[in-house]
Design a protein around this motif. Structure first.
Motif, short mmCIF file in Angstrom:
data_model
loop_
_atom_site.label_atom_id
_atom_site.label_comp_id
_atom_site.label_asym_id
_atom_site.label_seq_id
_atom_site.Cartn_x
_atom_site.Cartn_y
_atom_site.Cartn_z
N HIS A 52 0.84 -1.19 0.00
CA HIS A 52 0.00 0.00 0.00
C HIS A 52 0.88 1.25 0.00
CE1 HIS A 52 -3.38 -2.64 0.95
NE2 HIS A 52 -2.56 -3.23 1.79
N GLU A 53 0.44 2.26 -0.77
CA GLU A 53 1.22 3.50 -0.85
C GLU A 53 1.26 4.25 0.46
OE1 GLU A 53 0.85 6.31 -4.03
OE2 GLU A 53 0.02 4.80 -5.37
N ILE A 54 0.12 4.33 1.13
CA ILE A 54 0.04 5.07 2.39
C ILE A 54 -0.02 4.05 3.52
CG2 ILE A 54 -1.24 6.77 3.72
CD1 ILE A 54 -0.16 7.90 1.12
N THR A 55 0.97 4.08 4.39
CA THR A 55 1.02 3.17 5.53
C THR A 55 1.25 3.99 6.79
OG1 THR A 55 3.39 2.81 5.20
CG2 THR A 55 1.88 1.24 4.15
N PRO A 56 0.96 3.42 7.97
CA PRO A 56 1.18 4.17 9.21
C PRO A 56 2.61 4.69 9.29
CG PRO A 56 -0.06 2.19 9.66
CD PRO A 56 0.37 2.10 8.23
N GLY A 57 2.71 5.96 9.65
CA GLY A 57 4.02 6.59 9.72
C GLY A 57 4.05 7.61 10.84
N ILE A 115 -26.02 8.83 -0.61
CA ILE A 115 -24.75 8.59 0.08
C ILE A 115 -23.83 7.78 -0.83
CG2 ILE A 115 -25.76 8.70 2.39
CD1 ILE A 115 -25.86 5.67 2.44
N ARG A 116 -22.54 7.93 -0.60
CA ARG A 116 -21.53 7.13 -1.32
C ARG A 116 -20.83 6.24 -0.30
NH1 ARG A 116 -20.00 12.22 -0.33
NH2 ARG A 116 -17.85 12.64 0.36
N ILE A 117 -20.38 5.08 -0.76
CA ILE A 117 -19.92 4.06 0.17
C ILE A 117 -18.64 3.40 -0.34
CG2 ILE A 117 -20.51 1.84 1.26
CD1 ILE A 117 -23.47 2.64 0.95
N PHE A 118 -17.68 3.24 0.57
CA PHE A 118 -16.51 2.39 0.35
C PHE A 118 -16.64 1.22 1.32
CE2 PHE A 118 -12.28 0.78 1.07
CZ PHE A 118 -11.70 0.81 -0.18
N GLN A 154 -3.87 -0.83 7.28
CA GLN A 154 -3.17 -0.73 6.00
C GLN A 154 -4.06 -0.16 4.90
OE1 GLN A 154 0.09 -1.51 5.23
NE2 GLN A 154 0.50 -1.84 7.40
N THR A 155 -5.34 -0.51 4.91
CA THR A 155 -6.21 -0.15 3.79
C THR A 155 -7.06 1.09 4.05
OG1 THR A 155 -7.97 -1.61 4.59
CG2 THR A 155 -6.37 -2.55 3.06
N TRP A 156 -6.99 1.63 5.26
CA TRP A 156 -7.84 2.77 5.63
C TRP A 156 -7.70 3.93 4.64
CZ3 TRP A 156 -6.90 7.86 6.89
CH2 TRP A 156 -7.93 8.56 7.52
N ALA A 157 -6.45 4.27 4.30
CA ALA A 157 -6.20 5.46 3.48
C ALA A 157 -6.83 5.34 2.09
CB ALA A 157 -4.70 5.70 3.36
N GLU A 158 -6.85 4.15 1.52
CA GLU A 158 -7.39 3.99 0.17
C GLU A 158 -8.89 4.27 0.15
OE1 GLU A 158 -6.01 0.09 -0.99
OE2 GLU A 158 -4.08 0.57 -0.08
N GLY A 159 -9.59 3.84 1.20
CA GLY A 159 -11.01 4.12 1.27
C GLY A 159 -11.30 5.60 1.44
#
Length: 383
Positions: free
Chosen positions: A130-135, A315-318, A369-374
């Motif tokens: 994943h591009e964005i990870t905890p940092g 509403i929009r949903i991920f 790990q996947t939070w940022a993509e949503g």
């Protein structure tokens, strides 16, 4: 079940000493991963301990009964091991139960980036990256006491503003996040998204559940209306928040994911986006009574029944779920299947919607790990 790893086999057979084996293990990544065939690897879990009692692997992935999760002692040494064949693309959290003591893997400590990640993390060779990870943590995090007029007392909130936020700016989009705690990685990950221009300015509010999550989050109208009618107005002026529902989102995991989707459906006048990670789509409040009378029909789960009944909301949903999730014992359908059922309904109704499944279980090893993509999908730079 037993172990099969070259170094541990040498220790068992007397070819290596305990000291040499420990020296070898100290230089390896844990668990030990060896190549396999047909898209699998062999994974050996190792614990070196003199604590009394059997050693059992604890994980959220396999469905295997407890007796198949016991580590075998290697000869008469304090080293215990268990080898499994596993898919190459899995990511999962794990730990060990020694007697009645639960612990992470001492050789692979938890990353410490999120209070939900209390176990060790294993990412196998082909696990998605994943591009964005905890940092880095966010340096603009404020703890706020919300005087809850519905549930009583002071409810803690952890609020962070986006880079460049101004009290006279805005109005700002915002996200309410359930099961809040001060160490959530989401605030720092939001900053990474902002630095790369992947999202618009977004205020994040992590909400404390005060030990009542099972009474507040599973499709509870009182809690949802408290958020919409009390908490949002409390935050509105303090942080220059937008009054447009399209700028307001809800995010949660498990029961929190259920609450995010169900609350947006119930109150689209306030919330226009739902970020659902492994939502408990199996849930219905009467499921735990089904065993009392043999032959009782299982009800349609709450969130599925309500999205079926109501017209499409604005509403929009991920929505995401692990491919190997399973619900608690009272669940009459497996968690993954219930999430697929909801996916079919939302797709058929034409919601602005994205659904995906990842190769893992009901596990915080994935959620962080996947939070940022949503969030990037729900709050792009251009409204």
């Amino acid at each position: 079940m037993t172990f099969d790893h070259p170094a541990l086999n040498r220790l068992r057979d007397g070819q290596w000493s305990l000291e040499r084996t420990r020296e070898y293990l100290s230089g390896q990544s844990h668990p030990l991963i060896e190549p396999g065939g047909n898209g699998v690897v062999t994974v050996t879990f190792v614990l070196d301990t003199d604590l009394p009692g059997p050693v059992r692997l604890m994980e959220k992935l396999s469905w295997r009964p407890p007796e198949q999760c016991v580590l075998t002692r290697v000869g008469d040494t304090p080293i215990h091991a268990l080898t499994w064949e596993m898919r190459r693309d899995l990511r999962f959290s794990y730990g060990f139960l020694v007697g009645d003591r639960l612990m992470p893997d001492p050789a692979n400590p938890p990353p410490g980036t999120d209070p939900r990640l209390i176990g060790s993390i294993c990412s196998l060779p082909d696990a998605p990256r994943h591009e964005i990870t905890p940092g880095p943590t966010c340096d603009r995090l404020e703890e706020v006491a919300f005087p809850d007029p519905v549930y009583g007392g002071q409810r803690k909130l952890w609020v962070s503003t986006p880079p460049g936020w101004s009290a006279t700016g805005g109005p700002y989009s915002f996200l309410l996040e359930f099961d809040g705690a001060p160490g959530f990685a989401s605030h720092g990950m939001r900053d990474q998204l902002a630095e790369r221009g992947l999202i618009r300015d977004l205020v994040i509010v992590s909400i404390e559940q005060r030990g009542n999550r099972d009474h507040e989050l599973p499709a509870v109208a009182t809690f949802t209306d408290m958020l919409a009618d009390e908490l949002v107005p409390f935050l509105m002026d303090r942080y220059s928040l937008s009054a447009d529902p399209a700028d307001a989102g809800l995010s949660g995991k498990s029961f929190g994911g259920l609450c995010a989707g169900w609350s947006a459906l119930r109150r689209p006048d306030v919330f226009g986006a739902a970020h659902m990670q492994s939502p408990s789509c199996w849930y219905h409040p009467t499921l735990n009574t089904l065993a009392d009378i043999v032959g009782t029909d299982a009800p349609v789960p709450t969130i599925i029944a309500d999205f079926l009944e109501h017209p499409r909301a604005p509403i929009r949903i991920f929505h995401e779920c692990g491919r190997f999730e399973f619900g608690p014992p009272m669940a009459q359908i497996w968690q993954t299947f219930a999430n697929r059922w909801l996916c079919d309904i939302l797709t058929a109704k034409g919601y602005p919607y994205r659904y995906r499944e990842y190769p893992g279980g009901h596990d915080a090893a994935w959620w962080t790990q996947t939070w940022a993509e949503g969030i990037a999908a729900l709050f792009p730079p251009v409204r």
